[in-house]
Each structure stands twice: as C-alpha cells, then as structure tokens.
Design an enzyme around this catalytic site. Structure first.
Site, PDB file in Angstrom:
ATOM      1  N   LYS A 145      -9.934   7.588   2.656  1.00 47.76           N
ATOM      2  CA  LYS A 145     -10.861   6.514   2.515  1.00 47.76           C
ATOM      3  C   LYS A 145     -11.909   5.876   2.909  1.00 47.76           C
ATOM      4  CE  LYS A 145      -5.637   4.389   2.316  1.00 47.76           C
ATOM      5  NZ  LYS A 145      -5.127   5.402   2.550  1.00 47.76           N
ATOM      6  N   GLU A 151      -1.147   5.011  13.639  1.00 44.10           N
ATOM      7  CA  GLU A 151      -0.578   6.114  13.235  1.00 44.10           C
ATOM      8  C   GLU A 151      -0.904   7.525  13.935  1.00 44.10           C
ATOM      9  OE1 GLU A 151      -1.660   8.274   8.869  1.00 44.10           O
ATOM     10  OE2 GLU A 151      -3.177   6.677   8.874  1.00 44.10           O
ATOM     11  N   CYS A 185       0.688  -1.457  -0.110  1.00 42.92           N
ATOM     12  CA  CYS A 185      -0.329  -0.381  -0.153  1.00 42.92           C
ATOM     13  C   CYS A 185       0.492   1.475   0.233  1.00 42.92           C
ATOM     14  CB  CYS A 185      -0.987   0.155   1.067  1.00 42.92           C
ATOM     15  SG  CYS A 185      -1.524  -1.601   1.342  1.00 42.92           S
ATOM     16  N   HIS A 201     -10.287   1.440   0.224  1.00 43.56           N
ATOM     17  CA  HIS A 201      -8.357   1.578  -0.245  1.00 43.56           C
ATOM     18  C   HIS A 201      -7.565   1.196  -1.343  1.00 43.56           C
ATOM     19  CE1 HIS A 201      -4.186   1.264   0.740  1.00 43.56           C
ATOM     20  NE2 HIS A 201      -4.267   0.224   1.752  1.00 43.56           N
ATOM     21  N   PHE A 223       1.832  -3.417   4.202  1.00 48.01           N
ATOM     22  CA  PHE A 223       2.055  -4.488   4.607  1.00 48.01           C
ATOM     23  C   PHE A 223       3.772  -5.013   4.112  1.00 48.01           C
ATOM     24  CE2 PHE A 223      -2.505  -7.180   3.982  1.00 48.01           C
ATOM     25  CZ  PHE A 223      -2.637  -6.627   5.070  1.00 48.01           C
ATOM     26  N   HIS A 276      -3.343   8.143   6.228  1.00 51.87           N
ATOM     27  CA  HIS A 276      -3.165   6.625   5.731  1.00 51.87           C
ATOM     28  C   HIS A 276      -4.975   5.721   6.028  1.00 51.87           C
ATOM     29  CE1 HIS A 276      -2.162   2.920   4.019  1.00 51.87           C
ATOM     30  NE2 HIS A 276      -2.132   1.706   4.864  1.00 51.87           N
TER      31      HIS A 276
END
Length: 413
Positions: A335, A314, A163, A340, A399, A303
C-alpha cells in the site's frame, strides 16, 4: 476429503499498472501510484491527491454502450476478470459452467454513479435519475456482469466487508471449491471510490494523509512520520480451481491457496483492537486451516495502511503470533505504492503475494525514512528483497472489525 485449491489466472488493474506484468514490475521498482487527483477538481477538499488508475481504456474490454451503463468499479472488475479468465484458458472452454462461479467483493460499489445520480435528483428532479442507477450502483453487479459475460452459472454473489471484502471473496471461493461445491471460481474485488464525497468523508474522520505537496511520499506504512492512508482505485481478480479440475483440462498452475482464516474484533466501528487480538486469531486460524508451521512463512503482505493505530496493532499481532520467527520474515506493505484500494485491496494483495512466492522477490515498503520503534519488523524498506519464498500470508482488515488472512504458495506436486 478436502480438495486442493490452485490458482490458474490473475488479472490486475491498479494505480501502478493496468495489467499484471506492469503492476508487478512497478511494485518491485518501488514506484508510487500517488498523484494529484485528475478525474475531478479537488480544490475544495483538504486532501487533493490519491492513487488513481491511469490510462485505463474500458473499450479494450467492453463496448461503448456497456461503458455508459457500467460504473467504473464494474469496468475495472470486468477488465481484471478478463485478464484472469484468459490466462486460465476459461474464456473459450468451460468444462462445467454450472460448477464455475463468481464472487467479487467491493466495499462501496458504484460510488461515482451514486454521487452523480444523487446530484441529478436534487438539482433536476426524480425524472432525471437514470433507469440504470440501481444496477450501476449495487456492489454485487460486478459478479453478475462477469457471470453473464462468460456464462458461469455456479455460485454467484458479492462480499461487502469494507477493506476485507475481496479477501473474504477469495476465502469463500476457496472454501466452496475445497468442500466440493464448485470446481472453479473467478474471485477478487473491485473499487472506484475516489470521488469528492468519499474523500470528504475520509478526510473529515482524519483517516487520510494530508501530504498534498508530496503525494508520492504520503503512504508510508510503519514510518514514524505516517499520517494516514492514501485512497486508491482498481481491481484484483484470480481464478481458483480444484487441482483435479485444473489438471484435467491441462491448465497452467500458478500457485496454491494454502489457508484461510477470519475473525471479528468486536471492538470499534473503525479502530482495530489495540493489541491486534482479532488479527491474531485470523492469522492463527489461517495457519491452522492449512496446517502451516510458523517457520514456513517467509513473507506477510501486511494490511499496513499507514495509519497510526492500525500499523502498530498489526505489528503486535504478528509478533505475538510468530514469536522469534517474526524477526526472520518480511512484513511489508505494498500500500506504500498502490495506496489503499478499500474493498479491492485484498484481491490485489493476494495476487501480489502469489507473485512473490512464485518469483522469489518481495516488493519494498517505500517511504520509510525513520522506522516507528513500535513497528520494528523487517518491512523491506525502500528496496525489494530477493530470497526463496515458501508461504506468504496476506492480511486484510476492515472497518467494523472484519479480519481475514489468506495463505498462498508455490504449487508443489
């Protein structure tokens, strides 16, 4: 001496619009792109909704023969790149083709092609596999196709970091121009991973929201009731140039890239470091790269995927980095509306960050009904914010522990 890097073009294909203006207006209005999956029958899946791109016509950008030979992710990339290149004025006049490059990231590449061709191989035999399978599937083909279409002969490759893929692409393009290794770069990301196999994989690892009865309310970053992210498709591409190169050809400058920071968590294959330690280092590296004081940051496009662990980590990272100033900035997640986009998320969100800086408007984080006490920063809940915006940060985390922060702002002479 490091060169200044400016933005001269933007192109978007997203779940809330197939161009920049439509996407931006729908984000400001708080429109959700989530809906029941339409491009295949999801009846056997636990999760039956996503943020698909709607009404996209590849024939606006390529011919029918090309459309049959390019995976959907590459079609999205070509469409967004075309919008950006035309806006930058590089579609007809390229002063230095060998110093104009392309880096387009994708977390997965041609997943739809992979799934289709794998099924043919297993049911019909190897002779039925398309000779175009490999060039349709490989993630780097989007950058290759854009390069071929416009004759851009400079640095050309793909970034694949889950991502964070397109954020890495933009950051690396910025670094190449800043160091004098390129004059202009077409960069960003594309993804078309809404397939049965992808949804099954994410649902089985319990990463996706399961709100099948109300998909438009499923993506709810920082809300106490969040239960996972919503898968999205699309592309976000920008044109970056050195200031001298853009000025010499009379280009309209849309904004300036101000910093790039990156780090690794070294923690877990999918989970972030619980205290956001890796994210903190990426944010601080970005601020240091641009010489940006903390109090200049007005907005962080988070994010913010709507997962339990990620949103908390975050938030901690931002609070520990910015201290008291964290309570004065907007820390929101688009998002909540787009879902996403995986490897394309950073490209879309960098473009959104630039638009926020230049328009003085910050899109809302929709679907916040009860704020999570551990996510207690101002996310512009359910309504856009109008204020003067100085520097905007865009966070992208993938990831494997890949962390990227980009800084962008209005261009000032």
């Amino acid at each position: 001496m490091a060169r200044r890097v400016v933005v001269t073009g933007i192109g978007l294909v997203t779940p809330v619009g197939n161009d920049v203006d439509t996407t931006w207006s729908h984000l400001l209005a708080g429109c959700s792109g989530a809906a029941p999956i339409a491009k295949f029958d999801p009846q056997y899946l636990q999760v039956r909704f996503a943020c698909e791109v709607k009404g996209f016509d590849p024939l606006q950008y390529i011919d029918r023969k090309e459309a049959r030979r390019y995976d959907l992710f590459a079609q999205f990339a070509l469409a967004a790149a075309h919008q950006a290149v035309v806006r930058a004025g590089l579609d007809t006049d390229v002063p230095s083709p060998d110093r104009t490059g392309v880096i387009i990231g994708s977390g997965i590449g041609g997943m739809q092609t992979f799934e289709t061709q794998c099924s043919l191989y297993l049911t019909k035999g190897p002779d039925r596999v398309s000779p175009f399978f490999v060039p349709m599937f490989i993630p780097d083909i989007a950058a290759g196709l854009v390069s071929i279409r416009y004759g851009f002969k400079g640095p050309n490759y793909a970034t694949v970091s889950a991502c964070a893929s397109s954020a890495h692409a933009i950051g690396e393009s910025y670094s190449l121009i800043k160091a004098g290794k390129a004059d202009a770069m077409i960069t960003g990301g594309a993804e078309a991973a809404i397939t049965g196999l992808t949804v099954a994989g994410f649902q089985n690892m319990k990463a996706l929201s399961t709100r099948n009865d109300e998909p438009e309310k499923a993506s709810r970053p920082f809300d106490q009731g969040r239960d996972g992210f919503v898968l999205g498709d699309g592309a976000g591409v920008v044109v970056l140039e050195s200031l001298d190169h853009a000025a010499a050809r009379g280009a309209t400058i849309l904004g300036e890239v101000l910093g790039y920071g990156l780090s690794g968590d070294a923690n877990h294959i999918t989970s972030p470091a619980p205290d956001g330690e890796g994210a903190q280092r990426a944010i601080r590296a970005c601020l240091e790269d641009g010489g940006i004081p903390l109090d200049r940051v007005s907005y962080i496009n988070a994010h913010g995927t709507s997962t339990q662990q990620g949103d908390i980590a975050e938030t901690i990272a931002v609070k520990r980095t910015f201290g008291e100033h964290a309570t004065r900035l907007v820390f929101g997640s688009t998002k909540s509306m787009t879902g996403h986009l995986l490897g394309a998320a950073g490209g879309l969100e960098f473009a959104v960050s630039l638009l926020a800086a230049t328009h003085g408007e910050i899109p809302p984080t929709i679907n916040q009904e009860v704020a999570d006490p551990e996510c207690d920063l101002d996310c512009a809940p359910n309504a856009k914010v109008e204020r003067e915006v100085d520097v905007v940060l865009s966070n992208s985390f993938g990831f494997g522990g890949h962390n990227v922060t980009l800084a962008v702002g209005r261009f000032e002479t």
